[in-house]
Scaffold this motif. Structure first.
Motif, PDB file in Angstrom:
ATOM      1  N   SER C 298     -68.899  22.056  17.555  1.00  0.00           N
ATOM      2  CA  SER C 298     -70.234  22.011  18.514  1.00  0.00           C
ATOM      3  C   SER C 298     -71.280  21.954  17.471  1.00  0.00           C
ATOM      4  CB  SER C 298     -70.095  23.302  19.013  1.00  0.00           C
ATOM      5  OG  SER C 298     -68.777  23.752  19.305  1.00  0.00           O
ATOM      6  N   ALA C 299     -71.067  21.981  16.300  1.00  0.00           N
ATOM      7  CA  ALA C 299     -72.224  21.940  15.308  1.00  0.00           C
ATOM      8  C   ALA C 299     -72.286  20.572  14.647  1.00  0.00           C
ATOM      9  CB  ALA C 299     -72.161  23.036  14.213  1.00  0.00           C
ATOM     10  N   THR C 300     -71.408  19.628  15.177  1.00  0.00           N
ATOM     11  CA  THR C 300     -71.309  18.442  14.590  1.00  0.00           C
ATOM     12  C   THR C 300     -72.290  17.261  14.945  1.00  0.00           C
ATOM     13  OG1 THR C 300     -68.768  18.716  14.353  1.00  0.00           O
ATOM     14  CG2 THR C 300     -69.662  16.464  14.157  1.00  0.00           C
ATOM     15  N   PRO C 301     -73.120  16.953  14.075  1.00  0.00           N
ATOM     16  CA  PRO C 301     -74.235  16.119  14.607  1.00  0.00           C
ATOM     17  C   PRO C 301     -73.783  14.879  14.861  1.00  0.00           C
ATOM     18  CG  PRO C 301     -74.117  16.140  12.249  1.00  0.00           C
ATOM     19  CD  PRO C 301     -72.918  17.098  12.577  1.00  0.00           C
ATOM     20  N   LYS C 302     -74.305  14.105  15.637  1.00  0.00           N
ATOM     21  CA  LYS C 302     -73.863  12.699  16.173  1.00  0.00           C
ATOM     22  C   LYS C 302     -75.021  11.806  15.372  1.00  0.00           C
ATOM     23  CE  LYS C 302     -73.367  10.234  20.727  1.00  0.00           C
ATOM     24  NZ  LYS C 302     -73.640  10.577  22.097  1.00  0.00           N
ATOM     25  N   ALA C 303     -74.142  11.395  14.269  1.00  0.00           N
ATOM     26  CA  ALA C 303     -74.656  10.362  13.289  1.00  0.00           C
ATOM     27  C   ALA C 303     -74.810   9.073  13.754  1.00  0.00           C
ATOM     28  CB  ALA C 303     -73.982  10.714  12.104  1.00  0.00           C
ATOM     29  N   VAL C 304     -75.802   8.316  13.348  1.00  0.00           N
ATOM     30  CA  VAL C 304     -75.947   7.132  14.061  1.00  0.00           C
ATOM     31  C   VAL C 304     -76.336   6.155  12.722  1.00  0.00           C
ATOM     32  CG1 VAL C 304     -76.948   5.371  15.282  1.00  0.00           C
ATOM     33  CG2 VAL C 304     -76.390   7.518  16.333  1.00  0.00           C
ATOM     34  N   TRP C 305     -75.695   4.878  12.600  1.00  0.00           N
ATOM     35  CA  TRP C 305     -75.939   4.243  11.393  1.00  0.00           C
ATOM     36  C   TRP C 305     -77.142   3.398  11.558  1.00  0.00           C
ATOM     37  CZ3 TRP C 305     -72.750   3.246   7.157  1.00  0.00           C
ATOM     38  CH2 TRP C 305     -73.091   2.220   6.239  1.00  0.00           C
ATOM     39  N   ASN C 306     -78.131   3.708  10.959  1.00  0.00           N
ATOM     40  CA  ASN C 306     -79.355   2.951  10.905  1.00  0.00           C
ATOM     41  C   ASN C 306     -80.432   2.969   9.492  1.00  0.00           C
ATOM     42  OD1 ASN C 306     -81.636   1.808  11.213  1.00  0.00           O
ATOM     43  ND2 ASN C 306     -82.655   3.086  12.646  1.00  0.00           N
ATOM     44  N   PRO C 307     -79.564   1.906   8.660  1.00  0.00           N
ATOM     45  CA  PRO C 307     -79.980   1.888   7.349  1.00  0.00           C
ATOM     46  C   PRO C 307     -81.717   1.544   7.403  1.00  0.00           C
ATOM     47  CG  PRO C 307     -78.296   0.626   7.615  1.00  0.00           C
ATOM     48  CD  PRO C 307     -78.782   0.892   8.740  1.00  0.00           C
ATOM     49  N   ASP C 308     -82.091   1.093   8.315  1.00  0.00           N
ATOM     50  CA  ASP C 308     -83.719   0.819   8.199  1.00  0.00           C
ATOM     51  C   ASP C 308     -84.548   1.987   8.014  1.00  0.00           C
ATOM     52  OD1 ASP C 308     -83.088  -1.529   8.382  1.00  0.00           O
ATOM     53  OD2 ASP C 308     -83.933  -1.778  10.469  1.00  0.00           O
ATOM     54  N   ILE C 309     -84.010   3.427   8.249  1.00  0.00           N
ATOM     55  CA  ILE C 309     -84.930   4.484   8.046  1.00  0.00           C
ATOM     56  C   ILE C 309     -84.016   5.530   7.283  1.00  0.00           C
ATOM     57  CG2 ILE C 309     -86.257   4.374  10.098  1.00  0.00           C
ATOM     58  CD1 ILE C 309     -84.300   6.575  11.308  1.00  0.00           C
ATOM     59  N   ASP C 310     -84.779   6.568   6.327  1.00  0.00           N
ATOM     60  CA  ASP C 310     -84.059   7.335   5.979  1.00  0.00           C
ATOM     61  C   ASP C 310     -83.261   8.354   7.070  1.00  0.00           C
ATOM     62  OD1 ASP C 310     -84.741   6.998   3.403  1.00  0.00           O
ATOM     63  OD2 ASP C 310     -86.573   8.418   3.282  1.00  0.00           O
ATOM     64  N   ASN C 311     -82.030   8.579   6.835  1.00  0.00           N
ATOM     65  CA  ASN C 311     -81.343   9.292   7.479  1.00  0.00           C
ATOM     66  C   ASN C 311     -82.050  10.608   8.028  1.00  0.00           C
ATOM     67  OD1 ASN C 311     -79.098  10.597   9.186  1.00  0.00           O
ATOM     68  ND2 ASN C 311     -77.974   9.011   8.284  1.00  0.00           N
ATOM     69  N   PRO C 312     -82.106  10.788   9.432  1.00  0.00           N
ATOM     70  CA  PRO C 312     -82.918  12.005   9.851  1.00  0.00           C
ATOM     71  C   PRO C 312     -82.221  13.245   9.825  1.00  0.00           C
ATOM     72  CG  PRO C 312     -82.307  10.902  11.738  1.00  0.00           C
ATOM     73  CD  PRO C 312     -81.866   9.968  10.466  1.00  0.00           C
ATOM     74  N   ILE C 313     -80.854  13.356   9.486  1.00  0.00           N
ATOM     75  CA  ILE C 313     -79.668  14.377   9.420  1.00  0.00           C
ATOM     76  C   ILE C 313     -79.683  14.741   8.243  1.00  0.00           C
ATOM     77  CG2 ILE C 313     -77.856  15.382  10.042  1.00  0.00           C
ATOM     78  CD1 ILE C 313     -77.428  13.006  12.162  1.00  0.00           C
ATOM     79  N   ASP C 314     -80.013  16.023   7.895  1.00  0.00           N
ATOM     80  CA  ASP C 314     -79.563  16.507   6.313  1.00  0.00           C
ATOM     81  C   ASP C 314     -78.157  17.041   6.626  1.00  0.00           C
ATOM     82  OD1 ASP C 314     -79.018  18.328   4.496  1.00  0.00           O
ATOM     83  OD2 ASP C 314     -80.982  19.100   4.086  1.00  0.00           O
ATOM     84  N   PHE C 315     -77.296  16.387   5.922  1.00  0.00           N
ATOM     85  CA  PHE C 315     -75.909  16.536   6.213  1.00  0.00           C
ATOM     86  C   PHE C 315     -75.309  17.738   5.573  1.00  0.00           C
ATOM     87  CE2 PHE C 315     -76.155  11.802   6.808  1.00  0.00           C
ATOM     88  CZ  PHE C 315     -75.943  11.826   8.256  1.00  0.00           C
ATOM     89  N   TYR C 316     -76.087  18.429   4.626  1.00  0.00           N
ATOM     90  CA  TYR C 316     -75.595  19.668   4.239  1.00  0.00           C
ATOM     91  C   TYR C 316     -76.211  20.933   5.044  1.00  0.00           C
ATOM     92  CZ  TYR C 316     -74.568  16.938  -0.222  1.00  0.00           C
ATOM     93  OH  TYR C 316     -74.213  16.097  -0.968  1.00  0.00           O
ATOM     94  N   LYS C 317     -76.890  20.882   5.643  1.00  0.00           N
ATOM     95  CA  LYS C 317     -77.547  22.003   6.418  1.00  0.00           C
ATOM     96  C   LYS C 317     -76.825  22.284   7.572  1.00  0.00           C
ATOM     97  CE  LYS C 317     -82.301  22.646   5.263  1.00  0.00           C
ATOM     98  NZ  LYS C 317     -83.623  22.029   5.557  1.00  0.00           N
ATOM     99  N   GLY C 318     -75.886  21.349   8.265  1.00  0.00           N
ATOM    100  CA  GLY C 318     -75.197  21.571   9.319  1.00  0.00           C
ATOM    101  C   GLY C 318     -73.906  22.293   8.991  1.00  0.00           C
ATOM    102  N   TRP C 319     -73.881  22.786   7.744  1.00  0.00           N
ATOM    103  CA  TRP C 319     -72.495  23.631   7.532  1.00  0.00           C
ATOM    104  C   TRP C 319     -73.137  25.178   7.172  1.00  0.00           C
ATOM    105  CZ3 TRP C 319     -67.712  21.276   6.712  1.00  0.00           C
ATOM    106  CH2 TRP C 319     -67.921  19.695   6.709  1.00  0.00           C
ATOM    107  N   THR C 320     -72.090  25.955   7.476  1.00  0.00           N
ATOM    108  CA  THR C 320     -72.108  27.266   7.367  1.00  0.00           C
ATOM    109  C   THR C 320     -71.283  27.884   6.218  1.00  0.00           C
ATOM    110  OG1 THR C 320     -72.479  27.376   9.603  1.00  0.00           O
ATOM    111  CG2 THR C 320     -72.714  29.311   8.650  1.00  0.00           C
ATOM    112  N   GLU C 321     -71.763  28.877   5.735  1.00  0.00           N
ATOM    113  CA  GLU C 321     -70.641  29.162   4.607  1.00  0.00           C
ATOM    114  C   GLU C 321     -69.928  30.478   5.119  1.00  0.00           C
ATOM    115  OE1 GLU C 321     -72.371  30.850   0.768  1.00  0.00           O
ATOM    116  OE2 GLU C 321     -70.626  31.563   0.211  1.00  0.00           O
ATOM    117  N   VAL C 322     -68.452  30.532   4.956  1.00  0.00           N
ATOM    118  CA  VAL C 322     -67.804  31.577   5.414  1.00  0.00           C
ATOM    119  C   VAL C 322     -68.205  32.901   4.732  1.00  0.00           C
ATOM    120  CG1 VAL C 322     -65.435  32.446   5.751  1.00  0.00           C
ATOM    121  CG2 VAL C 322     -65.833  29.851   6.034  1.00  0.00           C
ATOM    122  N   PRO C 323     -68.621  33.825   5.295  1.00  0.00           N
ATOM    123  CA  PRO C 323     -68.972  34.904   4.530  1.00  0.00           C
ATOM    124  C   PRO C 323     -67.656  35.677   3.861  1.00  0.00           C
ATOM    125  CG  PRO C 323     -69.081  35.330   6.695  1.00  0.00           C
ATOM    126  CD  PRO C 323     -68.600  34.224   6.728  1.00  0.00           C
TER     127      PRO C 323
END
Lengths: 385, 385, 385, 385
Positions: C298-323
């Protein structure tokens, strides 16, 4: 600079709360700091004796705390004139009989909450103490949490204007105990062992609400057992029979409504494990255990409902934290110091057995409301008041 | 690629909601995009006529929207075979009589909520529509808010495991109107004019709760008028006679408890103007209007109560935002498209007059609970169901 | 509260791992904490004798550790009835002969890995121990790293749904030794001295993979010597003859694929020196040595390949640390405690010589695959299993 | 300043890639900017005709792009002398026959990849073009991605010293299509429709690797279908028959090893959807689609394995981003400009049909390796080379 020793019989402090909060962080700390310095230079110095039923545990506690005076004989301690105060942190069912003996022996009494298993018995203790003209007090530690103190100071400053409503949200996720060990004892989740979140927490809500916002006139409450089974200290599965969540509404004097949720089955997306939001005509505040944030009327954004766009307002940024303007001592220790000054110097101390009885009453009435599925009025415990 | 024109009588769209949400952002947008493209290549194209009582306002609206077809004569529009659908966004008291006429004229009917002033009348409209075999629908726009859609998808994916409880928190500060103009109309705060937060919002809570979490079996509610006086559109002070806050608890099927606060006298320290927190055995979520955050069981921190130190856990950091995986159209427009496909293609559409009647019923029962000061069971509107 | 002393012959603990992990951080720590407290109140107390070939080193170690009992005479220690356990941390070539002697002397045996120079010899040790009915165990410390424990708990909780694939990335830059001293011993890079990353690490991958994800059915591996020359402990240049990197793929039961890179010639742009990414139908996790991050479906972003722009998704932010929900002891010590309880209380302990033999086998098969340039099936070591 | 018009027959640009990348972002952009400005002041101006089989689509595309010249008659366009270039972006199976016709008609040819369904057919096209002395080129757009250009510049600058190894990680989570719509077409997951990640991506890996790091001597590959069922564009469930992940190792000249993972069933915890890490003796780099980070030897931390404590090194902080020192045009457009200058000015252009054939060959060999479960050597496509 004179010193006044005050003998304190500490009964039942081998338990976790008794050891940590009352003995180590309160009495021992007061002794280490050289007693309680009073305004006239007098120093009140506690002189405790630790009472328990298990000698081995007492000796271990003696080593840990450095308090050499220990005994398993409560009666002979009660008959000893050196001790002016009796303190009780035993399990609830053992409390009232011991307090009665202490009052009969002429001791001032200070107690953990709840002071008795029923409000009737609690009231009886109060009346016995009044009749014997002995000082009496009950632990109401949350009043001295930094967050609550900041809120209390906001109220006294007139910051809120008329207070309109209070929302309390208490709780966190208590792990089930299978993959991750539970962070609370298993008896909390068994009614037959005295568990349940209503009997654990509503006494706190009573004194927090009534000390800060005014008298509770009526309440409506529904409890629930959200998590049906858990695993105990030995990894053994058990059935949960006590309420692990309660949803309550309180009607206060002056038409203030206080809505409180309490739950051990909730995940926390808020500022702290317990937060209270207070909304007033002139401003609002949100208090956690140690911090407090405010939004006065002049900083209140004009929010408009428009779900077609991401809300342009960051609703957290419009609040300012109340800065620390003093250092905050342990809440239990603060109340101990007030009680000792009450005994020695006769300074006022309003958190007496009658207040303790009100806490017991609120838990009883909350359960009555849950069963009757209706609002319950809260009568005065003392006739004609 | 064929096109099917659908005539729509739009009555009462000169009001704020009617103009913005139904005409400009829904019907006009559908027309601009070339109609609704259906799976077989068919395009459904709305062909609206705007009906109102004030010709000047209608003409202004015509200019604004580009819709040339306007009239003050409802009856002749109803008798015109070109129009298959009647839409009503008038004030509530005028709705039922107009809907009855439309049904009598053989029109399919789509309505703003509440569809009638009482659940009895609402049910009567439903039965009339069923008898005439005409399509009928009520606006339940919040179901298509991105935040609610994300929550709904979490539920369908099994993310929560068993759902335990729901907390809804709605509201914001509606300015009193003296120093800062109010951002809502003054009639909202006068009972005699149909105001009150219960009748405004509880229909929404009904369909949000029942569509997402299951049937409401019983409710308990207390309302309040926190702000006693306000200033109207002309700067004139008036007495507030309607409820501006309501505190409610709903018992749902499967023992889920939903606790909802609604208030126009609260300041916002949360993620959005309306947030719902859902706690389940395997994870929790907090949804706002457009965003949604989750904390699965494996990311749940083990919180421990220790007010002696600042809490070492940042309770906001342990949540992850549900990413956008589609683009979201205006919620009103989405429902309009579904209703038009329901009429033209007979596609399913579950948000009919019976659903609308349930919304009216919940408001009635909430007020009944407030007066009776007890829990009220919610009976089925249709006998034997 | 009784205490049971257990004599342990510790052979070869003058080396770095033996001294730090087994003696100081495991056995000495267990002694300091008053032994291992078992559920029935029994305390298991280690009573070690340190065996080595160099008396001077032994005496230094005795001073460092406080263990007074040292000897260069292994045979007389083995004949001493006070010692129930033989522990071996010698170099691999010396291990099997010493273990055989210990088994012949009736000792339970615990070993560093690899337990022998070949899987044939390792299996022979297992069969000898089984025949003599003696307890036996091999160090598999990584199973008790906090990051691996968190991952293991995620698996047991069902978090992943069906597990699809595992990626392991191990390695860091081991300096060549000219300008900056190497942080690993030079024999690691000489095949003639038993070096090579495959024989060092693949035994670990075997037990990590098989304990967490299931049986390894086949593997494909290619090794490399990326850095051709290095400088040894004395600053002398030498030719590298052993593999310093290996690229492997494992086919597991249930069609899971595990792809593992191991390298001492790689720079680290990842969360830790060793990370494993596990992707499952319902969520993914990345575990390092001590931490673990998750991204549920449910937290997985819908990534789309578009090298014409910097990727709008920060791929590290979508992860949560296990406490952290428990405190983590040293991994070696945890396994020592389990082995001692296995010996004294007969509690289960699955990390025996057969498991150790599997680790040796995987290294052998990896090298066989490298030479044969093809996938190699992994047969069961025990016939008919 | 003179202008040279170059007629281009654009066949099959009604598809997504053809329309967006080749027509709108390449040819139309070149026309808008006034053609390609060459060093001697000459401007090369494209003069396209759009060819397709569906006249309605062509007309829509004409409106969208502003290119008025459209036709469904490929043969007459091929016979028209105004057109010097034939471009093909049809589906793969239709490509080779059309290219043969174009070569027969004396056109220079530029193609989407793969240029044919087999390397044999691809090589035949190359040989036909050479024989006819016609210019030929294949799209290899990733070479002009900013991240790859930065990496290429690092290589050419000698930054890495000897390059040791390359790790490629490509992929993201392609949603299954039930709750969330898939972001790729369903045929990608059906072998019978030409799907599969190997045939989609390995042609890219071939030219990226061989252009940057050197000739591929051999490869080992295993594919997998991790997600067994998905839902198509109409929400209908279907069985996945094509590989959605592939794990490959390439042996390059000079003993460089390149390990590449490709997956549509992986969640992204890295810098971009595709990253390559290159480790060299003197430094390392990690390149994404547009960005690139470096860690030279002198910034390499001395990592030590100690799982008893949280690693004191933040492994991300030790890398520096390669700054942008130029602006980057769309990758497809850059290659178009190079091809047009190749045709008009005879400037060198190395990405010809032979290079395209190599890409087809690598996909074939990867599948052969998967089936044979062993390393496969990559022979030269041209005898004696």
């Amino acid at each position: 600079m004179s010193e006044r020793k005050v003998g304190i019989i500490m009964n039942g402090v081998t338990g976790r709360m008794g050891t940590n909060q009352h003995l180590l962080r309160s009495i021992c700390e007061i002794m280490k700091q050289g007693g309680i310095l009073c305004s006239d230079g007098l120093r009140i110095m506690p002189d405790p004796i630790l009472i328990g039923r298990n000698r081995a545990k007492l000796e271990e506690l003696s080593k840990l705390s450095g308090i050499e005076n220990v005994s398993t004989d409560l009666d002979s301690a009660l008959s000893d004139k050196r001790y002016a105060i009796y303190f009780d942190a035993q399990t609830t069912d053992r409390r009232a009989p011991a307090v009665k003996k202490a009052l009969a022996a002429g001791k001032h009494v200070y107690c953990e909450k709840p002071i008795a298993v029923s409000s009737k018995e609690a009231l009886e203790l109060y009346q016995l103490a009044v009749k014997a003209d002995l000082k009496n007090g009950v632990v109401q530690d949350k009043l001295w949490l930094p967050g609550i103190l900041k809120l209390s100071r906001l109220i006294r400053s007139g910051y809120f204007g008329k207070i309109l409503s209070v929302r309390g949200e208490f709780g966190y996720w208590v792990f089930e105990g299978d993959l991750i060990k539970a962070q609370r004892p298993s008896w909390n989740y068994r009614q037959e062992d005295g568990g349940g979140i209503i009997s654990d927490m509503f006494a706190h809500w009573q004194y927090v609400i009534e000390n800060l916002f005014g008298k509770i006139n009526a309440l409506s409450c529904i409890g629930a057992t959200h998590i049906a089974k858990r695993w105990d200290e030995n990894g053994k599965e058990y059935k949960c029979t006590a309420d692990d969540a309660a949803y309550a509404c309180f009607e206060l004097e002056d038409d203030v409504i206080a809505q409180f949720n309490s739950s051990w089955a909730v995940r926390v997306r808020r500022d702290d494990l317990f937060v209270m939001q207070v909304d007033g005509e002139k401003g609002s505040a949100v208090a956690g255990l140690r911090k407090c944030w405010i939004q006065p009327q002049s900083a209140t954004p004009k929010a408009v409902w428009n779900p077609d766009i991401d809300n342009p307002i960051d609703f957290y940024k419009g609040w300012t934290e109340v800065p620390d303007t003093q250092s905050y001592d342990n809440a239990f220790k603060v109340q101990w110091e007030l009680f000792l000054k009450h005994v020695v110097l006769d300074e006022p101390f309003r958190w007496n057995f009658l207040e303790g009885a009100k806490g017991v009453q609120i838990s009883e009435k909350a359960i009555e409301s849950w069963n009757a599925r209706r609002w319950i009025e809260i009568p005065s415990l003392l006739k004609g008041k």
